[in-house]
Each structure stands twice: as C-alpha cells, then as structure tokens.
Design an enzyme around this catalytic site. Structure first.
Site, short mmCIF file in Angstrom:
data_model
loop_
_atom_site.label_atom_id
_atom_site.label_comp_id
_atom_site.label_asym_id
_atom_site.label_seq_id
_atom_site.Cartn_x
_atom_site.Cartn_y
_atom_site.Cartn_z
N PRO A 1 20.66 -1.47 -22.64
CA PRO A 1 20.48 -2.50 -23.67
C PRO A 1 20.09 -3.86 -23.08
O PRO A 1 20.72 -4.34 -22.13
CB PRO A 1 21.85 -2.55 -24.35
CG PRO A 1 22.35 -1.15 -24.22
CD PRO A 1 21.89 -0.70 -22.86
N CYS A 2 19.05 -4.44 -23.69
CA CYS A 2 18.46 -5.62 -23.08
C CYS A 2 18.69 -6.90 -23.88
O CYS A 2 18.31 -7.97 -23.44
CB CYS A 2 16.95 -5.42 -22.90
SG CYS A 2 16.08 -5.17 -24.47
N GLN A 3 19.30 -6.80 -25.07
CA GLN A 3 19.42 -7.99 -25.90
C GLN A 3 20.12 -9.13 -25.17
O GLN A 3 19.80 -10.30 -25.34
CB GLN A 3 20.21 -7.67 -27.18
CG GLN A 3 19.49 -6.71 -28.11
CD GLN A 3 19.85 -5.26 -27.82
OE1 GLN A 3 20.31 -4.92 -26.73
NE2 GLN A 3 19.64 -4.40 -28.80
N SER A 4 21.06 -8.81 -24.33
CA SER A 4 21.83 -9.84 -23.64
C SER A 4 21.02 -10.56 -22.58
O SER A 4 21.39 -11.66 -22.16
CB SER A 4 23.06 -9.21 -22.97
OG SER A 4 23.84 -8.54 -23.93
N PHE A 5 19.92 -9.96 -22.14
CA PHE A 5 19.14 -10.55 -21.06
C PHE A 5 17.83 -11.17 -21.53
O PHE A 5 17.11 -11.76 -20.76
CB PHE A 5 18.83 -9.50 -20.00
CG PHE A 5 20.04 -8.84 -19.44
CD1 PHE A 5 20.93 -9.54 -18.65
CD2 PHE A 5 20.32 -7.52 -19.71
CE1 PHE A 5 22.06 -8.94 -18.13
CE2 PHE A 5 21.45 -6.91 -19.20
CZ PHE A 5 22.31 -7.62 -18.41
#
Length: 471
Positions: free
Chosen positions: A84-88
């Site tokens: 999951p990439c939303q945090s980056f």
C-alpha cells in the site's frame, strides 16, 4: 528450464501479475509469454479479487496479508507486491505523508516476514515516487535496510511508464531483491523503447466514449473551474499528442478542481471511461472488468501496476536466468562459408546507418593495443557466446575496452565460423569461434563511454541508435 513460481501479495486486479506471466497484446504489439507462473495471490479487496479471478487461471484469495499462514503457502521462487502506497504518496495530505508510521505503511513488513521465512530467489516491490522522500528519506532507507537484512542484495530505480510504450506519465519505484549476488550482477533494468514505439493519449481514446453523456462534466462544474483556473491551475485537459498524466484510484470522482487529468471534446470536458483508463494503464482490451460496478472498476484500474511496464521488468529479469549458448558446430554446418557478408566499406563514404545492429564485445587486455590504434582487422569471440544475438543481423562491431568503455565503431565485412587454430597452431581444429573480419569506420563518442553489458557482462546486442540514446 521449468517455470519460475511466483507468489503475489497486494495483487489488486492483477496488473503486476499480467506483466509477470505475459502472453497478451496491447495496441497491436505482442508481449510474449514469460517463464513465470503465478502460484499464489492474495488481496483484501473482494472487488479487485473478483476482477482478478475473471482473468487468471490461478485464483486470488481474499485475505489480509497479516493473516497469511506462511507455512501453508505453496513453494515459490519469487515474491512480488505493490505494498500500500497511500502513506508515501506526495499527493497524500490528510494525514500528511505519514510514511512508515502509518498502519498501511507498515504492511511491507509482512513481505519481509515472508522473505525471512521462505527465502525465495527474488522479490519485486513497487511503490510511488513519494516513497523516496517520505519522512525526509528515512522511510525508504529503512525499507531497503529491512529487505537487505532479510538476506537480499537490493537494487531500486525510478521508472516512468511512458518510457515503455505506455500512454501515461506514471513514475514508480521498482525495488528488486536477489538472494544470489550473481543474479544481481547479471541484472539490468530495461532501457526505454524507441521513440517510434512510444504511445500517447490519442492512441487509446475511444470515439464511442464521446457519445456517453455520463462522462461529461456539468456546465456548473465547468463554470466553477473556469473562475479559478488561472490562479489555481485547474481543469487539466490532456493533449492527445502526449502521454496522459498519472491516473489515480478515484477516477470515478474526478474533479475539474483538482490535479486529475481530464479530456476535452470540443469545448466540453469529460472524464475517461473505465476502458480508456484501462488502456492508459496498458491493460489489453481482452482484460475483463465488468463483473463489478464502474466505481469499483475505476478504483482497481487506478491502483494497478501497468502490465506492459511490469512485462519489460520481468523480461530483463528473465535474461539473467536463461542465456542459451551458440552451438558453433551447428552454425558451421548451417553456414559453411559465412553467416553474413556485408561487403566492403567505401572509405569515401563513412556515413553510419544508426538503425543497424551493433554487437558490443569485451576485448581481452592482450588485444587492446590494436583497438587503441584502430588497426584491428579481425575479432574472435570466446567459446561462451549467447544465442540471443541475432547472427543474421550482424553489421557493426564495437570493442569494449576494460576500464575505458566504448568509443569506436567497426564495420563487419564478414561474420563466419572459424577456429582458434587460425592464430594458435597448437589448438584443436574443432575449437570453433565466431570470427568477424572488421574495418574501422569512425567513433560514436568524443571519448570512451562506460556502459553496462547485458549478457554475462561481456556482450551487448543493440543498435547504433540505442547506443546514442545512452548519452
């Protein structure tokens, strides 16, 4: 060689997995089947999973990656996942770029846990460009360290999908881990495709979508955008002659007052249809999405890894695994006189045909002098010569000088099978070699240029055009 077995985490609707296995067509180009097969796939989104299972023989399991029982996973040689990439993401603002401190950003640890327990030969992890700078760079350095501590030599590179024949400017960080250092030494990221193979938005827009009124923005939405467009840079209509800006998971809720890419038909603005979005991501038209709602389709497509970009990555990885060798005796029987006879170069006309094939080959130290003074007239390959080189297209030769690189271009007048006995009388008559009778015609660079050699780090089969693009 048998298939390379792949376990896929966070697989979504299967963009990454389709690129891994290959065997599909996109915009008229065939992307051949690779030596990889998916043996295990999981995702926690039941809608993405439904799309996945409509398109793949191996079925995806709906499960949270944290609930995997590692001992129950099948045998696999490679682990892949776009964690999951939303945090980056650079665009993530609420909360602002929490990076690895956010719960979703911690999920890559599940990949690490599996790597430590099962020790596959490779892994591939994908994420957004923002991961490189998240938490002032601390997140990415920590991620690389965790992967390295799991026993892997890790390389990474920021790739742009538009460089690989995809009509989208989508930048993603591709991390690849190698259990064996020799594999890491042999691997090189794929080079970009030729300019003639690049794709733009106009290649994937569908005329029938221009008749779908549900895709067009209301007059009220357009008026609101126009009132603030100049000072806020909104209403980003894409040009048909360029790749599209990055599409995202909220395609169904695209707004004119955001950075979302949109399309103009005359004076009217519209969003992309789900099939156009799939094409922008390089999914083939044979890939099915219609078993879920259009909102779910948009989300799955926007979160996916472009299959074509993944295919190029896997194709490069595959080259480190299978490098069949030329059987010189068979070639000698097939071509008793010569493999190619390109004629003789006219010294008055030294123009270079940049579309022609060039074979770059390492030159041994005891032969360097004749290439330094450009007096070389003949070149003998070693015994271990790769059959991946297109022998019937041999035209130019470039010597690679150790600790220097490449500079000079030679014309291959004749390519034939000879023996080492020609220069060393004590050698066996059957000690075959590939022999080039060559003529110096010019230099491509002002000085020697260091490049990476693809095949066993000794050869590179390319074209003069591609070499010039390496500058």
């Amino acid at each position: 060689m048998g298939k390379i077995r792949v376990a896929s985490l966070f697989c979504g609707c299967g963009g990454m997995d389709l690129g891994v296995i290959g065997g599909f067509s996109f915009l008229g180009k065939e992307y051949k089947e690779n030596l990889f097969e998916i043996v295990y796939a999981i995702d926690n989104d039941k809608y993405c999973t439904k799309i996945y299972n409509d398109n793949f023989i191996n079925k995806c399991v709906v499960k949270d990656v944290r609930n995997i029982k590692i001992e129950e996973m099948p045998q696999f040689d490679m682990l892949i996942g776009g964690f999951p990439c939303q945090s980056f993401s650079i665009s993530a603002q609420n909360p602002p770029r929490l990076g690895y401190k956010d719960e979703r950003g911690m999920l890559f640890f599940e990949m690490v846990k599996i790597l430590k327990a099962r020790h596959p030969r490779f892994f591939i992890a994908e994420n957004v460009k923002g991961i490189l700078s998240a938490n002032k760079g601390k997140a990415f350095s920590m991620i690389i360290k965790e992967f390295s501590d799991a026993g892997y030599t890790v390389v990474h590179k920021l790739l742009n999908a538009s460089d690989y024949g995809i009509p989208q400017k989508r930048e993603r960080v591709i991390m690849i881990g190698f259990r064996n250092i020799e594999d890491a030494h042999r691997f090189h990221y794929p080079i970009s495709v030729r300019a003639s193979e690049r794709k733009v938005l106009g290649d994937v827009i569908m005329e029938e979508s221009n008749c779908d009124e549900t895709l067009f923005f209301s007059e009220k939405a357009v008026r609101g955008m126009i009132s603030v467009r100049e000072k806020m840079n909104k209403g980003r209509a894409m040009s048909l002659t360029e790749p599209c800006n990055t599409i995202s998971a909220h395609l169904a809720k695209v707004s004119l007052n955001s950075t979302d890419p949109v399309y103009m038909v005359g004076e009217r603005y519209r969003r992309f249809s789900s099939r156009e979005a799939a094409r922008i991501q390089s999914f083939p038209d044979t890939f099915h999405f219609d078993s879920v709602s259009q909102i779910r389709q948009y989300k799955a497509i926007g979160n996916a890894v472009p299959p074509v970009m993944m295919w190029y990555i896997i194709n490069s990885l595959q080259k480190t695994l299978v490098i069949p060798q030329v059987n010189f005796a068979d070639i000698k029987e097939q071509y008793p006189k010569c493999i190619v006879k390109n004629g003789f170069v006219d010294r008055k006309d030294l123009s270079i045909d940049y579309s022609r094939n060039v074979l770059i080959s390492m030159v041994k130290a005891d032969n360097m002098e004749q290439y330094l003074d450009r007096s070389a007239k003949i070149y003998y390959t070693g015994k271990r010569f790769p059959s991946t080189v297109a022998l019937n297209k041999l035209y130019y030769f470039m010597p690679y000088l150790k600790r220097k690189g490449i500079r000079d271009l030679y014309f291959i007048k004749i390519a034939r099978i000879g023996t080492k006995k020609e220069v060393h009388p004590e050698c066996d008559d059957n000690d075959f070699r590939l022999v080039f009778e060559i003529e110096y015609i010019g230099q491509l660079f002002n000085d020697y240029k260091a490049i990476k050699l693809d095949i066993w780090r000794t050869f590179k089969d390319t074209t003069a055009e591609e070499i010039m693009r390496l500058e």
